[in-house]
Design an enzyme around this catalytic site. Structure first.
Site, short mmCIF file in Angstrom:
data_model
loop_
_atom_site.label_atom_id
_atom_site.label_comp_id
_atom_site.label_asym_id
_atom_site.label_seq_id
_atom_site.Cartn_x
_atom_site.Cartn_y
_atom_site.Cartn_z
N LYS A 166 0.84 -1.19 0.00
CA LYS A 166 0.00 0.00 0.00
C LYS A 166 0.88 1.24 0.00
CE LYS A 166 -4.09 -1.99 0.21
NZ LYS A 166 -5.13 -1.82 -0.83
N LYS A 192 1.65 -9.43 -1.59
CA LYS A 192 1.24 -9.36 -2.99
C LYS A 192 1.25 -7.93 -3.50
CE LYS A 192 -3.79 -8.81 -2.89
NZ LYS A 192 -3.78 -7.69 -3.88
N ASP A 194 -0.73 -5.00 -5.33
CA ASP A 194 -2.15 -4.71 -5.48
C ASP A 194 -2.57 -5.08 -6.89
OD1 ASP A 194 -4.43 -3.08 -4.00
OD2 ASP A 194 -4.52 -2.58 -6.13
N GLU A 195 -3.84 -5.42 -7.04
CA GLU A 195 -4.34 -5.81 -8.36
C GLU A 195 -4.28 -4.67 -9.36
OE1 GLU A 195 -7.88 -4.71 -5.75
OE2 GLU A 195 -5.99 -5.81 -5.55
N HIS A 284 -6.70 -13.50 -8.42
CA HIS A 284 -7.33 -12.34 -7.79
C HIS A 284 -8.75 -12.14 -8.29
CE1 HIS A 284 -8.04 -8.41 -6.09
NE2 HIS A 284 -6.99 -8.63 -5.32
#
Length: 443
Positions: A166, A192, A194-195, A284
Protein backbone atom coordinates in the site's frame (compact mmCIF):
# COMPACT_ATOMS: atom_id res chain seq x y z
CA UNK A 1 -47.85 -38.53 -36.79
CA UNK A 2 -46.56 -41.48 -34.77
CA UNK A 3 -44.12 -40.40 -32.05
CA UNK A 4 -42.37 -43.16 -30.11
CA UNK A 5 -41.17 -42.76 -26.52
CA UNK A 6 -37.57 -42.31 -27.63
CA UNK A 7 -38.63 -39.28 -29.65
CA UNK A 8 -40.88 -37.77 -26.99
CA UNK A 9 -38.21 -38.18 -24.30
CA UNK A 10 -35.24 -37.25 -26.47
CA UNK A 11 -34.73 -33.94 -24.68
CA UNK A 12 -35.34 -35.18 -21.14
CA UNK A 13 -33.46 -37.37 -18.69
CA UNK A 14 -33.08 -38.10 -14.99
CA UNK A 15 -29.97 -36.38 -13.57
CA UNK A 16 -28.23 -39.68 -12.79
CA UNK A 17 -28.84 -40.98 -16.31
CA UNK A 18 -27.46 -37.79 -17.82
CA UNK A 19 -24.32 -38.08 -15.68
CA UNK A 20 -23.82 -41.66 -16.78
CA UNK A 21 -24.10 -40.63 -20.42
CA UNK A 22 -21.34 -37.96 -20.21
CA UNK A 23 -23.27 -34.80 -19.52
CA UNK A 24 -22.62 -31.94 -17.14
CA UNK A 25 -25.66 -30.60 -15.30
CA UNK A 26 -26.23 -26.86 -14.91
CA UNK A 27 -28.73 -25.46 -12.42
CA UNK A 28 -30.54 -22.17 -13.00
CA UNK A 29 -32.89 -19.97 -11.04
CA UNK A 30 -35.53 -18.25 -13.17
CA UNK A 31 -38.11 -15.73 -12.00
CA UNK A 32 -40.50 -15.33 -14.89
CA UNK A 33 -44.24 -15.37 -15.41
CA UNK A 34 -45.07 -18.26 -17.69
CA UNK A 35 -47.89 -20.71 -18.07
CA UNK A 36 -45.56 -23.35 -19.49
CA UNK A 37 -42.28 -23.68 -17.59
CA UNK A 38 -41.50 -26.93 -19.41
CA UNK A 39 -41.45 -25.01 -22.66
CA UNK A 40 -39.28 -22.32 -21.07
CA UNK A 41 -36.79 -24.92 -19.85
CA UNK A 42 -36.61 -26.51 -23.28
CA UNK A 43 -36.04 -23.09 -24.83
CA UNK A 44 -33.06 -22.54 -22.49
CA UNK A 45 -31.65 -25.95 -23.39
CA UNK A 46 -32.15 -25.48 -27.12
CA UNK A 47 -30.71 -21.95 -27.18
CA UNK A 48 -27.46 -23.19 -25.67
CA UNK A 49 -27.05 -26.21 -27.98
CA UNK A 50 -28.58 -27.03 -31.35
CA UNK A 51 -31.65 -24.81 -31.57
CA UNK A 52 -32.66 -21.23 -32.16
CA UNK A 53 -35.97 -19.34 -32.07
CA UNK A 54 -37.19 -20.96 -35.30
CA UNK A 55 -36.89 -24.44 -36.81
CA UNK A 56 -33.98 -24.62 -39.26
CA UNK A 57 -33.45 -27.17 -42.01
CA UNK A 58 -30.29 -28.82 -40.75
CA UNK A 59 -31.43 -29.34 -37.16
CA UNK A 60 -32.04 -33.06 -37.50
CA UNK A 61 -33.17 -35.55 -34.87
CA UNK A 62 -29.74 -37.19 -35.04
CA UNK A 63 -27.94 -33.91 -34.33
CA UNK A 64 -30.34 -33.14 -31.51
CA UNK A 65 -29.77 -36.58 -30.00
CA UNK A 66 -25.97 -36.23 -30.12
CA UNK A 67 -25.49 -32.52 -29.33
CA UNK A 68 -28.74 -31.34 -27.79
CA UNK A 69 -29.17 -30.62 -24.08
CA UNK A 70 -31.67 -32.44 -21.89
CA UNK A 71 -33.93 -30.96 -19.24
CA UNK A 72 -33.35 -33.10 -16.17
CA UNK A 73 -35.28 -31.30 -13.40
CA UNK A 74 -37.76 -28.48 -12.91
CA UNK A 75 -38.63 -27.27 -9.42
CA UNK A 76 -41.04 -24.50 -8.56
CA UNK A 77 -40.75 -22.36 -5.41
CA UNK A 78 -43.36 -22.43 -4.01
CA UNK A 79 -44.50 -25.68 -5.58
CA UNK A 80 -47.89 -24.29 -6.45
CA UNK A 81 -51.03 -26.38 -6.50
CA UNK A 82 -54.76 -25.73 -6.85
CA UNK A 83 -54.72 -23.70 -3.64
CA UNK A 84 -52.34 -21.00 -4.89
CA UNK A 85 -53.28 -17.53 -3.65
CA UNK A 86 -50.25 -15.38 -4.48
CA UNK A 87 -50.13 -13.33 -7.63
CA UNK A 88 -46.34 -13.28 -7.78
CA UNK A 89 -44.34 -15.09 -10.45
CA UNK A 90 -42.92 -18.25 -8.90
CA UNK A 91 -39.22 -18.95 -8.83
CA UNK A 92 -38.25 -21.96 -10.91
CA UNK A 93 -35.16 -24.09 -10.43
CA UNK A 94 -34.28 -25.63 -13.77
CA UNK A 95 -31.58 -28.20 -14.42
CA UNK A 96 -30.23 -28.79 -17.90
CA UNK A 97 -27.68 -31.43 -18.93
CA UNK A 98 -25.18 -30.54 -21.66
CA UNK A 99 -23.16 -33.13 -23.58
CA UNK A 100 -19.48 -33.06 -22.67
CA UNK A 101 -18.70 -33.53 -26.37
CA UNK A 102 -19.97 -29.99 -26.95
CA UNK A 103 -17.34 -28.39 -24.73
CA UNK A 104 -14.37 -30.72 -24.15
CA UNK A 105 -12.08 -29.24 -21.50
CA UNK A 106 -12.30 -25.71 -22.84
CA UNK A 107 -13.32 -23.31 -20.06
CA UNK A 108 -14.47 -20.61 -22.53
CA UNK A 109 -16.67 -23.14 -24.32
CA UNK A 110 -18.06 -24.45 -21.04
CA UNK A 111 -19.00 -20.92 -19.96
CA UNK A 112 -20.38 -20.11 -23.41
CA UNK A 113 -22.43 -23.30 -23.52
CA UNK A 114 -23.86 -23.19 -20.04
CA UNK A 115 -24.65 -19.50 -19.71
CA UNK A 116 -23.68 -17.66 -22.87
CA UNK A 117 -26.73 -16.23 -24.64
CA UNK A 118 -29.23 -16.94 -21.88
CA UNK A 119 -27.28 -14.73 -19.46
CA UNK A 120 -29.06 -11.84 -21.24
CA UNK A 121 -32.50 -13.45 -21.28
CA UNK A 122 -34.00 -11.76 -18.23
CA UNK A 123 -34.19 -12.92 -14.64
CA UNK A 124 -32.21 -16.12 -15.12
CA UNK A 125 -29.33 -16.84 -12.75
CA UNK A 126 -26.75 -19.64 -13.04
CA UNK A 127 -26.49 -21.09 -9.55
CA UNK A 128 -24.55 -24.35 -9.92
CA UNK A 129 -23.02 -26.90 -12.24
CA UNK A 130 -22.30 -30.55 -11.51
CA UNK A 131 -19.51 -32.32 -13.36
CA UNK A 132 -19.16 -36.09 -13.54
CA UNK A 133 -15.94 -37.53 -12.18
CA UNK A 134 -14.70 -38.52 -15.63
CA UNK A 135 -14.86 -34.84 -16.62
CA UNK A 136 -13.20 -33.42 -13.50
CA UNK A 137 -10.32 -35.89 -13.76
CA UNK A 138 -9.30 -34.27 -17.04
CA UNK A 139 -8.32 -31.15 -15.07
CA UNK A 140 -5.27 -30.64 -12.91
CA UNK A 141 -6.68 -28.00 -10.58
CA UNK A 142 -4.34 -26.26 -8.11
CA UNK A 143 -0.70 -27.35 -8.23
CA UNK A 144 -0.19 -26.50 -4.57
CA UNK A 145 -3.47 -25.81 -2.83
CA UNK A 146 -3.73 -25.66 0.95
CA UNK A 147 -1.15 -28.29 1.90
CA UNK A 148 1.27 -27.36 -0.86
CA UNK A 149 1.35 -23.73 0.21
CA UNK A 150 1.86 -24.72 3.82
CA UNK A 151 4.75 -26.94 2.77
CA UNK A 152 6.41 -24.18 0.73
CA UNK A 153 6.17 -21.77 3.65
CA UNK A 154 6.94 -24.30 6.39
CA UNK A 155 3.78 -23.36 8.30
CA UNK A 156 1.93 -26.57 9.19
CA UNK A 157 -1.19 -25.36 10.95
CA UNK A 158 -1.95 -21.74 11.89
CA UNK A 159 -3.79 -19.37 9.52
CA UNK A 160 -1.49 -17.65 7.03
CA UNK A 161 -1.10 -13.88 6.90
CA UNK A 162 -1.18 -11.96 3.64
CA UNK A 163 -0.54 -8.25 3.09
CA UNK A 164 -0.61 -6.19 -0.07
CA UNK A 165 1.71 -3.29 -0.81
CA UNK A 166 0.00 0.00 0.00
CA UNK A 167 -0.67 2.46 -1.49
CA UNK A 168 -2.10 0.44 -4.37
CA UNK A 169 0.03 2.07 -7.03
CA UNK A 170 2.59 4.83 -7.46
CA UNK A 171 5.45 3.48 -5.34
CA UNK A 172 8.94 2.84 -6.68
CA UNK A 173 10.64 -0.57 -6.49
CA UNK A 174 12.79 0.74 -3.63
CA UNK A 175 9.78 1.98 -1.68
CA UNK A 176 7.94 -1.28 -2.25
CA UNK A 177 10.97 -3.32 -1.22
CA UNK A 178 11.21 -1.42 2.06
CA UNK A 179 7.54 -2.07 2.80
CA UNK A 180 8.07 -5.72 1.86
CA UNK A 181 10.99 -6.06 4.24
CA UNK A 182 9.19 -4.43 7.18
CA UNK A 183 6.04 -6.52 6.70
CA UNK A 184 8.03 -9.73 6.23
CA UNK A 185 10.04 -9.10 9.39
CA UNK A 186 6.78 -8.54 11.24
CA UNK A 187 5.50 -11.98 10.25
CA UNK A 188 3.61 -11.68 6.96
CA UNK A 189 3.66 -14.99 5.05
CA UNK A 190 2.49 -13.72 1.63
CA UNK A 191 3.01 -10.23 0.23
CA UNK A 192 1.24 -9.36 -2.99
CA UNK A 193 1.15 -6.52 -5.45
CA UNK A 194 -2.15 -4.71 -5.48
CA UNK A 195 -4.34 -5.81 -8.36
CA UNK A 196 -4.03 -2.28 -9.78
CA UNK A 197 -0.24 -2.49 -10.05
CA UNK A 198 0.58 -3.12 -13.73
CA UNK A 199 2.81 -6.05 -14.52
CA UNK A 200 5.53 -4.07 -16.22
CA UNK A 201 5.30 -0.31 -16.60
CA UNK A 202 8.16 2.20 -16.59
CA UNK A 203 7.46 3.57 -13.12
CA UNK A 204 7.83 0.11 -11.53
CA UNK A 205 9.32 -2.46 -13.94
CA UNK A 206 8.75 -6.14 -13.21
CA UNK A 207 12.45 -7.02 -13.38
CA UNK A 208 13.55 -4.37 -10.90
CA UNK A 209 10.58 -5.01 -8.60
CA UNK A 210 11.10 -8.77 -8.38
CA UNK A 211 14.85 -8.55 -7.87
CA UNK A 212 14.56 -6.04 -5.04
CA UNK A 213 11.63 -7.75 -3.34
CA UNK A 214 13.27 -11.16 -3.41
CA UNK A 215 16.49 -9.71 -2.02
CA UNK A 216 14.39 -8.44 0.88
CA UNK A 217 12.75 -11.85 1.23
CA UNK A 218 16.18 -13.41 1.68
CA UNK A 219 17.23 -10.74 4.15
CA UNK A 220 14.05 -11.11 6.22
CA UNK A 221 14.37 -14.91 6.24
CA UNK A 222 17.91 -14.66 7.55
CA UNK A 223 16.60 -12.52 10.42
CA UNK A 224 13.36 -14.34 11.25
CA UNK A 225 13.71 -17.89 9.93
CA UNK A 226 10.35 -17.47 8.16
CA UNK A 227 9.91 -17.44 4.39
CA UNK A 228 7.63 -15.00 2.57
CA UNK A 229 5.91 -15.54 -0.77
CA UNK A 230 5.87 -12.59 -3.15
CA UNK A 231 2.78 -12.72 -5.39
CA UNK A 232 3.92 -10.51 -8.25
CA UNK A 233 1.11 -9.29 -10.50
CA UNK A 234 1.72 -10.59 -14.03
CA UNK A 235 -1.71 -9.53 -15.38
CA UNK A 236 -1.37 -8.21 -18.91
CA UNK A 237 -2.51 -8.85 -22.46
CA UNK A 238 -3.07 -12.57 -22.89
CA UNK A 239 -0.11 -12.95 -25.23
CA UNK A 240 2.21 -11.56 -22.52
CA UNK A 241 1.01 -13.58 -19.53
CA UNK A 242 3.31 -16.59 -19.84
CA UNK A 243 6.32 -14.45 -20.65
CA UNK A 244 5.65 -12.24 -17.62
CA UNK A 245 5.20 -15.27 -15.36
CA UNK A 246 8.31 -17.10 -16.53
CA UNK A 247 10.45 -13.99 -16.45
CA UNK A 248 9.34 -13.28 -12.89
CA UNK A 249 10.15 -16.86 -11.85
CA UNK A 250 13.55 -16.72 -13.58
CA UNK A 251 14.25 -13.58 -11.53
CA UNK A 252 13.46 -15.43 -8.32
CA UNK A 253 9.71 -14.85 -7.78
CA UNK A 254 8.23 -17.61 -5.62
CA UNK A 255 4.55 -16.82 -6.36
CA UNK A 256 2.56 -15.08 -9.10
CA UNK A 257 -0.78 -13.30 -9.22
CA UNK A 258 -3.23 -12.91 -12.09
CA UNK A 259 -6.50 -10.98 -12.12
CA UNK A 260 -8.51 -14.05 -13.01
CA UNK A 261 -11.73 -12.36 -14.09
CA UNK A 262 -10.26 -9.68 -16.33
CA UNK A 263 -7.61 -11.90 -17.90
CA UNK A 264 -10.08 -14.81 -17.81
CA UNK A 265 -10.26 -18.12 -15.98
CA UNK A 266 -8.96 -19.87 -19.09
CA UNK A 267 -5.82 -17.73 -18.81
CA UNK A 268 -5.49 -18.87 -15.20
CA UNK A 269 -5.77 -22.49 -16.36
CA UNK A 270 -3.15 -21.89 -19.04
CA UNK A 271 -0.70 -20.66 -16.38
CA UNK A 272 -1.52 -23.40 -13.88
CA UNK A 273 -1.18 -26.17 -16.46
CA UNK A 274 2.30 -25.03 -17.57
CA UNK A 275 4.92 -27.23 -15.83
CA UNK A 276 7.48 -24.42 -16.02
CA UNK A 277 5.26 -22.21 -13.87
CA UNK A 278 6.02 -24.11 -10.70
CA UNK A 279 5.02 -21.59 -8.02
CA UNK A 280 1.67 -20.95 -6.28
CA UNK A 281 -0.81 -18.81 -8.19
CA UNK A 282 -3.01 -16.20 -6.58
CA UNK A 283 -6.24 -15.87 -8.56
CA UNK A 284 -7.33 -12.34 -7.79
CA UNK A 285 -11.05 -11.61 -7.69
CA UNK A 286 -10.87 -8.11 -9.18
CA UNK A 287 -13.94 -7.43 -11.40
CA UNK A 288 -15.86 -10.52 -10.27
CA UNK A 289 -18.59 -8.33 -8.78
CA UNK A 290 -19.69 -7.46 -12.29
CA UNK A 291 -20.99 -11.00 -12.74
CA UNK A 292 -22.01 -12.25 -9.28
CA UNK A 293 -23.87 -9.40 -7.58
CA UNK A 294 -27.46 -10.07 -8.69
CA UNK A 295 -30.27 -11.81 -6.82
CA UNK A 296 -32.05 -12.78 -10.03
CA UNK A 297 -29.29 -12.50 -12.65
CA UNK A 298 -25.60 -13.34 -13.01
CA UNK A 299 -23.66 -16.26 -11.58
CA UNK A 300 -23.63 -17.66 -8.06
CA UNK A 301 -20.38 -16.50 -6.35
CA UNK A 302 -19.52 -19.87 -4.82
CA UNK A 303 -19.79 -21.45 -8.25
CA UNK A 304 -17.77 -18.90 -10.22
CA UNK A 305 -15.17 -17.96 -7.62
CA UNK A 306 -14.94 -21.32 -5.90
CA UNK A 307 -15.73 -24.28 -8.09
CA UNK A 308 -14.69 -22.97 -11.51
CA UNK A 309 -11.61 -20.99 -10.41
CA UNK A 310 -10.47 -23.98 -8.36
CA UNK A 311 -10.97 -26.25 -11.38
CA UNK A 312 -8.81 -23.82 -13.40
CA UNK A 313 -5.90 -24.08 -10.97
CA UNK A 314 -5.97 -21.19 -8.51
CA UNK A 315 -3.96 -22.08 -5.41
CA UNK A 316 -5.51 -19.27 -3.38
CA UNK A 317 -7.98 -16.50 -4.05
CA UNK A 318 -8.96 -13.19 -2.51
CA UNK A 319 -12.59 -13.11 -1.40
CA UNK A 320 -14.72 -11.02 0.92
CA UNK A 321 -16.28 -11.59 4.34
CA UNK A 322 -19.27 -10.26 6.31
CA UNK A 323 -17.32 -7.87 8.56
CA UNK A 324 -15.31 -5.79 6.08
CA UNK A 325 -15.44 -2.66 3.95
CA UNK A 326 -17.32 -4.52 1.18
CA UNK A 327 -19.36 -6.89 3.38
CA UNK A 328 -20.82 -9.97 1.76
CA UNK A 329 -23.68 -12.00 3.24
CA UNK A 330 -22.68 -14.66 5.75
CA UNK A 331 -24.24 -17.41 3.61
CA UNK A 332 -22.13 -16.33 0.63
CA UNK A 333 -18.99 -16.37 2.78
CA UNK A 334 -19.65 -19.83 4.22
CA UNK A 335 -20.77 -21.40 0.93
CA UNK A 336 -17.85 -19.93 -0.99
CA UNK A 337 -15.41 -21.31 1.57
CA UNK A 338 -16.89 -24.79 1.11
CA UNK A 339 -16.63 -24.48 -2.68
CA UNK A 340 -12.96 -23.54 -2.25
CA UNK A 341 -12.14 -26.45 0.03
CA UNK A 342 -14.50 -29.40 0.27
CA UNK A 343 -13.33 -32.78 -1.14
CA UNK A 344 -13.52 -32.98 -4.93
CA UNK A 345 -11.81 -36.09 -6.24
CA UNK A 346 -8.38 -35.17 -7.67
CA UNK A 347 -8.80 -31.39 -7.31
CA UNK A 348 -6.88 -30.01 -4.32
CA UNK A 349 -8.52 -27.51 -1.95
CA UNK A 350 -7.91 -23.86 -2.79
CA UNK A 351 -7.02 -21.50 0.05
CA UNK A 352 -9.53 -18.79 0.91
CA UNK A 353 -7.89 -15.39 1.51
CA UNK A 354 -10.27 -13.42 3.73
CA UNK A 355 -9.95 -9.88 2.43
CA UNK A 356 -11.57 -6.45 2.15
CA UNK A 357 -11.27 -4.60 5.43
CA UNK A 358 -9.73 -7.52 7.32
CA UNK A 359 -8.52 -6.24 10.67
CA UNK A 360 -7.24 -7.66 13.91
CA UNK A 361 -10.76 -7.39 15.32
CA UNK A 362 -12.35 -9.87 12.89
CA UNK A 363 -9.69 -12.60 12.88
CA UNK A 364 -11.60 -14.75 15.39
CA UNK A 365 -14.84 -14.39 13.40
CA UNK A 366 -13.20 -15.77 10.25
CA UNK A 367 -11.53 -18.65 12.11
CA UNK A 368 -14.79 -19.55 13.88
CA UNK A 369 -16.48 -20.02 10.49
CA UNK A 370 -13.66 -21.50 8.40
CA UNK A 371 -11.18 -23.06 10.79
CA UNK A 372 -7.47 -22.40 10.57
CA UNK A 373 -6.80 -23.40 6.94
CA UNK A 374 -7.36 -19.85 5.72
CA UNK A 375 -5.37 -16.75 4.82
CA UNK A 376 -6.03 -13.45 6.59
CA UNK A 377 -5.43 -10.84 3.89
CA UNK A 378 -4.86 -7.40 5.42
CA UNK A 379 -3.55 -4.21 3.84
CA UNK A 380 -4.54 -1.24 5.94
CA UNK A 381 -4.44 -3.32 9.13
CA UNK A 382 -0.73 -3.95 8.48
CA UNK A 383 0.54 -0.77 6.83
CA UNK A 384 -1.82 1.51 8.76
CA UNK A 385 -0.39 0.70 12.19
CA UNK A 386 0.67 3.88 14.01
CA UNK A 387 4.18 2.43 14.39
CA UNK A 388 4.54 1.17 10.81
CA UNK A 389 4.24 -1.98 8.74
CA UNK A 390 6.41 -4.21 10.93
CA UNK A 391 4.31 -3.41 13.99
CA UNK A 392 1.12 -3.87 11.94
CA UNK A 393 2.23 -7.34 10.85
CA UNK A 394 3.14 -8.27 14.42
CA UNK A 395 -0.26 -7.11 15.62
CA UNK A 396 -2.00 -9.33 13.05
CA UNK A 397 0.11 -12.32 14.07
CA UNK A 398 -0.79 -11.64 17.71
CA UNK A 399 -4.48 -11.54 16.78
CA UNK A 400 -4.08 -14.88 15.00
CA UNK A 401 -2.32 -16.35 18.03
CA UNK A 402 -5.10 -15.15 20.33
CA UNK A 403 -7.80 -16.73 18.16
CA UNK A 404 -5.95 -20.03 17.78
CA UNK A 405 -5.33 -20.22 21.55
CA UNK A 406 -8.92 -19.32 22.33
CA UNK A 407 -7.99 -16.22 24.33
CA UNK A 408 -10.05 -13.03 24.22
CA UNK A 409 -8.39 -10.53 21.87
CA UNK A 410 -8.20 -7.64 24.34
CA UNK A 411 -7.03 -9.90 27.15
CA UNK A 412 -4.28 -11.32 24.94
CA UNK A 413 -3.31 -7.82 23.79
CA UNK A 414 -2.90 -6.76 27.43
CA UNK A 415 -0.82 -9.84 28.22
CA UNK A 416 1.44 -9.19 25.25
CA UNK A 417 1.77 -5.51 26.16
CA UNK A 418 2.83 -6.48 29.66
CA UNK A 419 5.69 -8.45 28.07
CA UNK A 420 6.73 -5.47 25.95
CA UNK A 421 4.80 -6.38 22.78
CA UNK A 422 2.10 -3.73 22.57
CA UNK A 423 1.54 -3.81 18.79
CA UNK A 424 -1.88 -5.50 18.99
CA UNK A 425 -3.10 -3.36 21.86
CA UNK A 426 -2.23 -0.12 20.04
CA UNK A 427 -3.91 -1.23 16.83
CA UNK A 428 -7.01 -2.51 18.63
CA UNK A 429 -7.31 0.79 20.48
CA UNK A 430 -7.01 2.70 17.21
CA UNK A 431 -9.64 0.54 15.51
CA UNK A 432 -12.06 0.65 18.42
CA UNK A 433 -11.89 3.70 20.71
CA UNK A 434 -14.05 1.87 23.27
CA UNK A 435 -11.19 -0.55 23.87
CA UNK A 436 -8.88 2.33 24.68
CA UNK A 437 -11.51 3.98 26.89
CA UNK A 438 -12.14 0.78 28.88
CA UNK A 439 -8.42 0.08 29.14
CA UNK A 440 -7.72 3.57 30.44
CA UNK A 441 -10.46 3.18 33.08
CA UNK A 442 -8.97 -0.12 34.23
CA UNK A 443 -5.58 1.53 34.57
Amino acid sequence: MIRKLEDVNMSHAFPEVAFDEDYIIATYQARVKTGNVERLAMALADEQTTGTWIKVSHETADKKKKFGAKVVSIYEVPDTGNDVVEDLPPIYIIQVAFPIRNIGTSIPMMLSTVFGNISASGMVKWIDVAFPRKYVEKFQGPKFGVEGMREVLGVPDRPLLNAMIKPNIGWTPDEGAELFYEAACGGVDIIKDDELMPANEDFCPLEERVKKFMAMEKRAFEETGEHTLYAVNITDSIDKLKDNAKRAIDLGANCIMVNAYTAGQAALKMLADDPEINVPILAHSDYVGATVAGTYVGVNPALLMGKITRLCGGDFEINGHPWGKFPIPYKMFARSFRAFTQPWWNIKPMMYAVSGGTTQLIVKNAIDVCGTDIILAAGGAVHGHPEGSRAGAKSMRQAIDAAVKGIDLVQYAKEQAAEGHDELLKMAQMLNPDIKKNFDLME
